[in-house]
Design a protein around this motif. Sequence first.
Motif, PDB file in Angstrom:
ATOM      1  N   ALA A 104       0.811  -1.227   0.000  1.00 22.78           N
ATOM      2  CA  ALA A 104       0.000   0.000   0.000  1.00 22.78           C
ATOM      3  C   ALA A 104       0.844   1.277   0.000  1.00 22.78           C
ATOM      4  O   ALA A 104       0.597   2.174  -0.813  1.00 22.78           O
ATOM      5  N   PRO A 105       1.879   1.404   0.867  1.00 26.50           N
ATOM      6  CA  PRO A 105       2.659   2.647   0.824  1.00 26.50           C
ATOM      7  C   PRO A 105       3.365   2.855  -0.521  1.00 26.50           C
ATOM      8  O   PRO A 105       3.462   3.971  -1.013  1.00 26.50           O
TER       9      PRO A 105
ATOM     10  N   ALA B 112     -10.007  -9.102   0.752  1.00 27.47           N
ATOM     11  CA  ALA B 112     -10.271  -7.911   1.572  1.00 27.47           C
ATOM     12  C   ALA B 112      -9.012  -7.052   1.679  1.00 27.47           C
ATOM     13  O   ALA B 112      -9.071  -5.823   1.528  1.00 27.47           O
ATOM     14  N   GLY B 113      -7.871  -7.716   1.903  1.00 26.10           N
ATOM     15  CA  GLY B 113      -6.601  -6.976   1.989  1.00 26.10           C
ATOM     16  C   GLY B 113      -6.304  -6.269   0.682  1.00 26.10           C
ATOM     17  O   GLY B 113      -5.880  -5.111   0.669  1.00 26.10           O
ATOM     18  N   GLY B 114      -6.553  -6.965  -0.437  1.00 26.45           N
ATOM     19  CA  GLY B 114      -6.313  -6.371  -1.753  1.00 26.45           C
ATOM     20  C   GLY B 114      -7.156  -5.138  -1.982  1.00 26.45           C
ATOM     21  O   GLY B 114      -6.670  -4.109  -2.466  1.00 26.45           O
ATOM     22  N   SER B 115      -8.446  -5.225  -1.626  1.00 20.70           N
ATOM     23  CA  SER B 115      -9.320  -4.066  -1.875  1.00 20.70           C
ATOM     24  C   SER B 115      -8.959  -2.902  -0.950  1.00 20.70           C
ATOM     25  O   SER B 115      -9.127  -1.739  -1.314  1.00 20.70           O
ATOM     26  N   LEU B 116      -8.425  -3.217   0.250  1.00 21.23           N
ATOM     27  CA  LEU B 116      -7.981  -2.136   1.141  1.00 21.23           C
ATOM     28  C   LEU B 116      -6.746  -1.426   0.567  1.00 21.23           C
ATOM     29  O   LEU B 116      -6.564  -0.226   0.771  1.00 21.23           O
ATOM     30  N   ILE B 117      -5.913  -2.185  -0.164  1.00 22.36           N
ATOM     31  CA  ILE B 117      -4.731  -1.582  -0.796  1.00 22.36           C
ATOM     32  C   ILE B 117      -5.186  -0.496  -1.766  1.00 22.36           C
ATOM     33  O   ILE B 117      -4.709   0.640  -1.732  1.00 22.36           O
ATOM     34  N   THR B 118      -6.136  -0.840  -2.646  1.00 23.83           N
ATOM     35  CA  THR B 118      -6.624   0.125  -3.648  1.00 23.83           C
ATOM     36  C   THR B 118      -7.282   1.321  -2.964  1.00 23.83           C
ATOM     37  O   THR B 118      -7.099   2.457  -3.385  1.00 23.83           O
ATOM     38  N   MET B 119      -8.046   1.032  -1.902  1.00 29.76           N
ATOM     39  CA  MET B 119      -8.753   2.119  -1.219  1.00 29.76           C
ATOM     40  C   MET B 119      -7.763   3.088  -0.578  1.00 29.76           C
ATOM     41  O   MET B 119      -7.867   4.295  -0.731  1.00 29.76           O
ATOM     42  N   MET B 120      -6.784   2.544   0.118  1.00 27.59           N
ATOM     43  CA  MET B 120      -5.874   3.418   0.868  1.00 27.59           C
ATOM     44  C   MET B 120      -4.855   4.103  -0.040  1.00 27.59           C
ATOM     45  O   MET B 120      -4.498   5.249   0.171  1.00 27.59           O
ATOM     46  N   ALA B 121      -4.386   3.372  -1.059  1.00 30.03           N
ATOM     47  CA  ALA B 121      -3.325   3.944  -1.881  1.00 30.03           C
ATOM     48  C   ALA B 121      -3.858   4.879  -2.956  1.00 30.03           C
ATOM     49  O   ALA B 121      -3.208   5.864  -3.296  1.00 30.03           O
ATOM     50  N   LEU B 122      -5.030   4.577  -3.504  1.00 32.13           N
ATOM     51  CA  LEU B 122      -5.519   5.371  -4.636  1.00 32.13           C
ATOM     52  C   LEU B 122      -6.840   6.086  -4.364  1.00 32.13           C
ATOM     53  O   LEU B 122      -7.260   6.937  -5.147  1.00 32.13           O
TER      54      LEU B 122
ATOM     55  N   GLY C 221      -6.787   8.888  -0.758  1.00 39.36           N
ATOM     56  CA  GLY C 221      -6.133   9.149  -2.037  1.00 39.36           C
ATOM     57  C   GLY C 221      -4.667   8.844  -1.870  1.00 39.36           C
ATOM     58  O   GLY C 221      -4.247   8.379  -0.799  1.00 39.36           O
ATOM     59  N   PRO C 222      -3.849   9.134  -2.896  1.00 40.35           N
ATOM     60  CA  PRO C 222      -2.426   8.809  -2.784  1.00 40.35           C
ATOM     61  C   PRO C 222      -1.734   9.465  -1.586  1.00 40.35           C
ATOM     62  O   PRO C 222      -0.758   8.935  -1.073  1.00 40.35           O
ATOM     63  N   SER C 223      -2.241  10.630  -1.158  1.00 43.58           N
ATOM     64  CA  SER C 223      -1.567  11.296  -0.034  1.00 43.58           C
ATOM     65  C   SER C 223      -2.128  10.850   1.321  1.00 43.58           C
ATOM     66  O   SER C 223      -1.674  11.323   2.362  1.00 43.58           O
ATOM     67  N   PHE C 224      -3.111   9.954   1.294  1.00 43.73           N
ATOM     68  CA  PHE C 224      -3.765   9.524   2.532  1.00 43.73           C
ATOM     69  C   PHE C 224      -2.766   8.915   3.529  1.00 43.73           C
ATOM     70  O   PHE C 224      -2.741   9.274   4.705  1.00 43.73           O
ATOM     71  N   ILE C 225      -1.901   8.036   3.043  1.00 47.23           N
ATOM     72  CA  ILE C 225      -0.957   7.357   3.947  1.00 47.23           C
ATOM     73  C   ILE C 225       0.036   8.368   4.539  1.00 47.23           C
ATOM     74  O   ILE C 225       0.414   8.267   5.699  1.00 47.23           O
TER      75      ILE C 225
ATOM     76  N   VAL D  86      -5.629   1.035  10.079  1.00 47.31           N
ATOM     77  CA  VAL D  86      -6.497   0.177   9.253  1.00 47.31           C
ATOM     78  C   VAL D  86      -5.828  -1.183   9.053  1.00 47.31           C
ATOM     79  O   VAL D  86      -6.463  -2.246   9.183  1.00 47.31           O
ATOM     80  N   ILE D  87      -4.523  -1.144   8.781  1.00 45.08           N
ATOM     81  CA  ILE D  87      -3.790  -2.399   8.531  1.00 45.08           C
ATOM     82  C   ILE D  87      -3.740  -3.244   9.817  1.00 45.08           C
ATOM     83  O   ILE D  87      -3.982  -4.450   9.792  1.00 45.08           O
ATOM     84  N   ILE D  88      -3.452  -2.581  10.937  1.00 44.33           N
ATOM     85  CA  ILE D  88      -3.393  -3.300  12.220  1.00 44.33           C
ATOM     86  C   ILE D  88      -4.770  -3.906  12.535  1.00 44.33           C
ATOM     87  O   ILE D  88      -4.877  -5.061  12.961  1.00 44.33           O
ATOM     88  N   ALA D  89      -5.816  -3.105  12.314  1.00 43.04           N
ATOM     89  CA  ALA D  89      -7.178  -3.583  12.589  1.00 43.04           C
ATOM     90  C   ALA D  89      -7.504  -4.795  11.724  1.00 43.04           C
ATOM     91  O   ALA D  89      -8.119  -5.764  12.193  1.00 43.04           O
ATOM     92  N   PHE D  90      -7.103  -4.725  10.467  1.00 40.82           N
ATOM     93  CA  PHE D  90      -7.352  -5.838   9.542  1.00 40.82           C
ATOM     94  C   PHE D  90      -6.642  -7.108  10.038  1.00 40.82           C
ATOM     95  O   PHE D  90      -7.198  -8.199  10.019  1.00 40.82           O
TER      96      PHE D  90
END
Lengths: 545, 170
Positions: A131-132, A316-326, A349-353, A363-367
């Motif tokens: 994601a980062p 679920a992890g994959g869709s979280l990648i798209t959500m958080m990164a893009l 968006g891309p600057s979210f992280i 979010v990652i820890i919670a997942f």
Amino acid sequence: MLDVLIEASSQILLDPTTLFLMAIGVTAGLLAGAIPGFTIAMGVVLTLPFTFGMTPIQGLSTMIGVFVGGLSGGLMSGMLTGIPGTPSSVATTFDGYPMAKSGRAGLALGLGVWSSFFGGIISAIVLITLAPRLAFLGLEFGPWDYFGLILFALTITVSLAGGNLTKGVIAGLLGLFAATIGEDEINGVARFTFEFDDIRQGFAFLPVLIGLFAFSQLLSDVEDKDAARAPLMKKTAGRVTVDHLGAIKLVLSHWVNLLRSSMIGIFTGILPAAGSSISNILAYDQAQKAAKNRDEFGKGAVDGIIAPESANNATAGGSLITMMALGIPGDVVTAVMIGALMIHDIVPGPSFIQDEPILAYGVIIAFFLAHFFMVILQSFTLRIFLHITRVPMYTLVAVILAYCSIGVFSLHNVSFDMWVMLGFGIIGYVLKKLDFPLAPMILGVVLGKLAEVNLARAVSISDDLTLFVTRPWSLFFVLLAVISVIFPFYQNATEGSKIAKFYVPVSVLALSAPLFLMESPFRAGVGGLLIFISVFLAIKSLRSR
Amino acid sequence: MQEARTSTIVAVVLLIFCAVMIGASYDIRDLGFDGLPATSWPRFILILLALVSAIHFIQSVIRWRKTATSSAKNKQELPTPSFQSRMSKYKNPLWCFGLFGLFLGTLDYFGMLIGGILFTFLLLSVLGGWSRRNLLMHTVLSVTSIGIMWSIFTFGLRVFLPQGEILGNW
């Protein structure tokens, strides 16, 4: 990164309220996933109003709990009754039910639980690594590229929604149009309000979503008068004890299948709009093709349970990648999560992280943590689930409809939102009856404003419209959009036809072009590799004549 | 045949919708600024929607003709279901819509608590039946479920749910 990770972990692990909320979320998800007719998305949508009063990290952790619980809950009903609780556990039923019927219900459930657990953990590791990096890639995007990405997200939703392509496109366009109603984001001009002041603010995203998705689904569930009055499940299993130890040993001894299926799940999740309902079947199919003992599939094969269950949780992890990164929803569930973030004035968006590192890593820890809760709570919810199966559907529908109205009202304290929910509930129900897929419409509503804002930005920077196809990333996404539009024709093509032979090689070849334009030796290398693959595939398909 | 006919009607409705909305787009104020005018994006969507709807119309007409020809050949045309039988199929969803609309319409008077209980009770009874046992069960279920939810939102989440005239005056 490590300090942020520690900080995010401490915010979740050292906060009993967050842990408690997550446990409730996972339990609710497990139950929602287990009840046929209820979907994970509906579970997450219904959780949302409760999260308004929480901090963003608490709210997201609860919703992730529901998400992870829901993905694993479907296996309970699938294995014990043969009726999958959610579309994401359809393939689990193929072997889970025969295994349970043969007297090994405890092992079947154990295999499902632990495959889900390991699949989720693998995808959490990929999520934290990828994601980062993907977000850094996203920082290269200009408005043209974003517009291209949204176009791709919409076209792939339409082509994967199944059924009639024309209907999918119409649904997507209706969603985009619904997002234009109200004040224009750029100029502040009222559009299609027809002098109604309430519409000036536009339709809030959540009443639309709850109406389209939950309301219409609930009404479909009570259409049949007799079925609505009958208990949720006629076949109810007796008391079962999950065989944890035996299952862990078996899952780990089938690690190749576990890893392959998890990777299929992650990749499917990363694709916008392709969710766990697709990944579980894809993984099952691949496991069957790779198995030495193919004849055992459908009769209670261990691999037949490991593959779909590890894949659906990994998605679920994959869709979280798209959500958080893009900032693009991977599926309806992540679309709701984006809505939840927006309520707290956070725009993914891309600057979210970079802007919200604690929340992003939270979010990652919670997942990650949700999977541990899922394993612990599965045995407990199994007992509740066996009681719930005796309840008739109509009681749930009536109570949930009332709950939806309270939840929607609490969003802005405005009654109009409830009317919006009713209106979109009717639209959703009618479209569903007419076989229009709802997923493209929902994504159209979510992405409509984002598409227009990026288009406006692009036009205000330069009036050169060719930039949409000359900028490398934009061209990349436009090509992906074209490829995804042609995909249904490829799927339906007869063997030996030109499209069946050349669709994949030509697509791969086309995607190499923007990589060469990116002025990076590594990406040019990837482009070269794609050309090589394309030529190889073309020769292979020509020889197969 | 029935399906093709429905598709044709849907396509026509969509085309009319596009025409009305394109017409309405001329009422959108043009501020005359540089950049993307407020009308461009919705008009682009509507034109695209009109085009796809036209394709859907043509597809459905072709399908209609095909099924009409094949059913004429086979003489196996199924009788068109009557309006009443179609409505009876959708009786439950229609009740849900109707009662929900009524609940929203009377919200100012009954408020969320009383209105919610009444809505849930009526819907439960319409869907589940009006036997004495059911009525008792539905009363308990509607009062407890809405009462708990109302309490969580009012006292737990501090949401000011509509009180209604009855509770307001009381």
